[in-house]
Design a protein around this motif. Sequence first.
Motif, PDB file in Angstrom:
ATOM      1  N   THR A   1       0.855  -1.183   0.000  1.00 58.52           N
ATOM      2  CA  THR A   1       0.000   0.000   0.000  1.00 58.52           C
ATOM      3  C   THR A   1       0.895   1.239   0.000  1.00 58.52           C
ATOM      4  N   PRO A   2       0.377   2.382  -0.429  1.00 58.47           N
ATOM      5  CA  PRO A   2       1.174   3.608  -0.435  1.00 58.47           C
ATOM      6  C   PRO A   2       1.708   4.007   0.938  1.00 58.47           C
ATOM      7  N   PHE A   3       1.044   3.552   2.008  1.00 55.56           N
ATOM      8  CA  PHE A   3       1.468   3.894   3.363  1.00 55.56           C
ATOM      9  C   PHE A   3       2.959   3.649   3.581  1.00 55.56           C
ATOM     10  N   TYR A   4       3.501   2.562   3.057  1.00 56.73           N
ATOM     11  CA  TYR A   4       4.903   2.184   3.269  1.00 56.73           C
ATOM     12  C   TYR A   4       5.862   2.907   2.339  1.00 56.73           C
ATOM     13  N   GLY A   5       5.346   3.684   1.409  1.00 54.25           N
ATOM     14  CA  GLY A   5       6.228   4.318   0.441  1.00 54.25           C
ATOM     15  C   GLY A   5       6.897   3.238  -0.386  1.00 54.25           C
ATOM     16  N   ARG A   6       8.181   3.426  -0.642  1.00 53.25           N
ATOM     17  CA  ARG A   6       8.934   2.405  -1.381  1.00 53.25           C
ATOM     18  C   ARG A   6       9.538   1.443  -0.367  1.00 53.25           C
ATOM     19  N   LYS A   7       9.166   0.181  -0.449  1.00 48.48           N
ATOM     20  CA  LYS A   7       9.742  -0.850   0.415  1.00 48.48           C
ATOM     21  C   LYS A   7      11.104  -1.218  -0.163  1.00 48.48           C
TER      22      LYS A   7
END
Length: 154
Positions: free
Chosen positions: A106-112
């Motif tokens: 999800t966008p919450f994590y930004g770039r993993k």
Amino acid sequence: MRLRIDPDRDVQNGTCDCCRTPFERVTGFIDNDDGAYAIYYASCYHHHGIHEAWIDVIIDDAWAFDEPVSRPGPNRVTFGCRVGPVEGQSAPACSLVAGAAVAPDTPFYGRKLTRDEALTHPWVSDYWETIDHILENDATVKQHLYGTAAQDEA
């Protein structure tokens, strides 16, 4: 950089999907001198009798409190590490792993970040400073890994 763990961190109990043993997961916010700095998830497992913690840290240089925390800034990234026994080491050691590997995309994590991406990321030293702070100051994580509770900071 002076870091502080928000005292309102959350500790939840769960059961590991792979081995059915209980674990604790800490969710916490970390501030620095400029305000909001990071969110961390520390999952403290007893895999086959081995005490280990998997810690994901989300760092964003654009936390916006007028927006939901789930809306990432353009530079938001998630780092990950495993802390636990390593052959040849007498104390638990940290190893970079893929960030938020078991979390939903999800966008919450930004770039993993993958391990290789994390090794070369310009914020990797800030990440390690954050991990050191968590290991020294989060009572749940410290007790789990080292058998001692963190000292309260005055």
